[in-house]
Design an enzyme around this catalytic site. Structure first.
Site, PDB file in Angstrom:
ATOM      1  N   HIS A 168      14.087  49.831 -60.228  1.00  0.00           N
ATOM      2  CA  HIS A 168      14.530  48.644 -60.976  1.00  0.00           C
ATOM      3  C   HIS A 168      13.509  48.388 -62.078  1.00  0.00           C
ATOM      4  CE1 HIS A 168      16.639  44.773 -61.514  1.00  0.00           C
ATOM      5  NE2 HIS A 168      15.451  44.371 -61.939  1.00  0.00           N
ATOM      6  N   CYS A 169      13.960  48.471 -63.303  1.00  0.00           N
ATOM      7  CA  CYS A 169      13.064  48.347 -64.451  1.00  0.00           C
ATOM      8  C   CYS A 169      13.067  46.913 -64.957  1.00  0.00           C
ATOM      9  CB  CYS A 169      13.499  49.296 -65.566  1.00  0.00           C
ATOM     10  SG  CYS A 169      12.394  49.245 -66.994  1.00  0.00           S
TER      11      CYS A 169
END
Length: 501
Positions: A168-169
């Site tokens: 998850h960026c």
């Protein structure tokens, strides 16, 4: 009430805009900061550097290409950022119920009553699937109520299971999965190239000023923005450049960031590695999978679930061969005794006989004749089992052959025998109570006798204590007498000496 659309009833933490056409993560506000980090440096470069390079080349229009290329490349990076952050990363739809095909029942819990076994629900938390000829363990997700496909993981931020989950960026505010990983890599690699581009032409402009001003300090004073851009791009290259190199390694080995960090220390075979070339072709040259979710569709009503499977059990047989359980027989006997106790006179019994003969199912006549021929009354338990075992066959025969009056006489005899049996039970209980009564009385006499004996023992103990005290007094008196006699003997000796003198 209007039906809701899927994005309106979505259970994840995602945010939707434009009626569910665009989907973002819960931290989509970080996109504003990312946009500023990309747009502001390019604007500074265009105004303070690119504008002064328009006429610094022999070809008069070559300088315009530098400025236009910077702006176009910046727009390209923003498009890739938009494609990465605003599309479904590969979310697997949730199930409304656990997968029933994976649920099985096992007789592992035994109930003490009756010695029967109750099936217990067994739900495997993981299972194995074959990937490229190798077994791979997949786990069950309690939130989404499904078995995650291989390389799938549940994102704790978006609260969704994402297919081929990479990470998850927070910079793009979205999960990186099978449907946006290609755009994510192109975004960070393009941002790296943009940083190199801005850094290079900022340094070139410092070189141009150095030729005119003569010293580096004068050149920096002439264009401080160039120095700021060089420092900014140099720092940014450590982040986006390093990230690009790391993902080049992941693509070449067909790994995800999650797999690399989680299984780095394990000596596991990478069953997804197809060779460096095929791995790159898989990421960049295959068709992007369509989304499994139609966020603009209306929510479908839940389909009623089929009833749970019924586990057939073999009927339990008793010692006498009766298929009815002992508990049910006891209940039937209790009901029969209650009815017998409520009958007060022969008229009520006769009415009951008529009602049975006209409406209710009748007993088997062959069984009744055998009872009468034997000359002994059947017990209550055998009557109850007999009536329950052959109720259907008796009804068939009674509809064909029974005579109501003869049947009534037979039933009357049976009821009289039941009444006699119940009276015998009452008489037996009275005899038992009489036998128990003297025993209880005897036990009470024993308890009273034991109380008297205990009192006598206490008195003897007290008398013995008095005797011991009296013996102590007597011993003291004897000692005094001995002392007195010794004094007398001494006195006599003295007197005898005086007489001799």
């Amino acid at each position: 009430m209007a039906a809701k659309r899927v994005f309106e009833a979505w259970k994840g933490s995602n945010k939707f805009i434009f009626g569910g056409r665009l989907i973002f993560g819960p931290d989509a506000k970080s996109l504003i900061f990312t946009l500023l980090l990309i747009i502001v440096p390019v604007i500074i470069f265009s105004v303070f550097v690119g504008r002064h390079l328009l006429h610094q080349f022999p070809l008069h229009n070559a300088g315009y290409a530098i400025l236009v290329l910077a702006v176009v490349f910046n727009i390209y990076v923003l498009i890739l950022l938009f494609l990465t952050s605003s599309r479904d990363p590969g979310i697997i739809p949730r199930n409304l119920h656990p997968p029933e095909e994976e649920v099985h029942y096992e007789s592992s819990v035994t109930v003490d009553i009756g010695g029967r076994q109750t099936p217990s629900l067994q739900f495997p938390r993981s299972k194995e699937v074959m990937v490229n000829g190798h077994p791979v363990k997949v786990k069950y997700c309690d939130t989404c109520m499904l078995y995650r496909p291989p390389r799938c993981s549940h994102c704790s931020i978006c609260n969704n299971c994402v297919e081929r989950f990479d990470h998850h960026c927070p910079w793009v505010g979205q999960c990186i999965g099978v449907r946006n990983y290609r755009y994510f890599f192109m975004f960070i690699s393009s941002a790296t190239i943009l940083c190199i581009y801005v850094f290079s032409f900022s340094a070139f402009y410092i070189k141009v000023l150095l030729d005119h001003e003569g010293t580096v300090w004068n050149a920096i004073k002439e264009s401080p923005a160039s120095l700021v851009l060089m420092i900014y791009c140099f720092i940014s290259l450590w982040f986006v450049g390093g990230l690009t190199g790391f993902h080049l390694y992941l693509i070449s080995t067909n790994q995800t960031t999650y797999e690399n960090f989680r299984y780095r220390s394990d000596d596991r075979i990478n069953v997804y590695d197809q060779g460096c070339l095929n791995n790159f072709l898989e990421v960049f040259c295959t068709q992007v999978k369509p989304s499994r979710n139609n966020f603009r569709a209306f929510v479908q009503e839940e389909v009623p679930r089929p009833p749970p499977p019924v586990i057939a059990r073999e009927p339990e047989q008793e010692l006498g061969g009766d298929t009815r359980s002992k508990v049910q027989n006891d209940l039937d006997i209790g009901e029969d005794l209650l009815k017998i106790s409520q009958r007060r006179n022969i008229e009520e019994i006769y009415e009951d006989i008529q009602s049975r003969g006209s409406n209710g199912p009748l007993h088997n006549t062959s069984d009744i004749d055998s009872v009468l021929d034997s000359g002994r009354a059947p017990t209550i338990q055998s009557e109850a089992r007999h009536s329950s075992r052959g109720s259907w066959e008796i009804g068939q025969e009674s509809l064909a052959n029974s005579n109501v009056s003869e049947r009534s006489a037979v039933i009357l005899k049976e009821i009289e025998q039941e009444i006699r049996a119940s009276s015998n039970v009452n008489e037996r209980s009275a005899v038992v109570s009489k036998e128990i009564g003297p025993e209880i009385h005897a036990s009470s006499n024993v308890s009273e006798r034991s109380a008297v004996v205990s009192k006598e023992i206490v008195q003897e103990i007290r008398a013995s204590s008095n005797v011991s005290e009296r013996s102590t007094v007597v011993s003291k008196e004897i000692v005094q007498e001995i002392l007195a006699s010794s004094n007398v003997s001494e006195r006599s000796a003295v007197v005898s000496k005086e007489v001799h003198q």
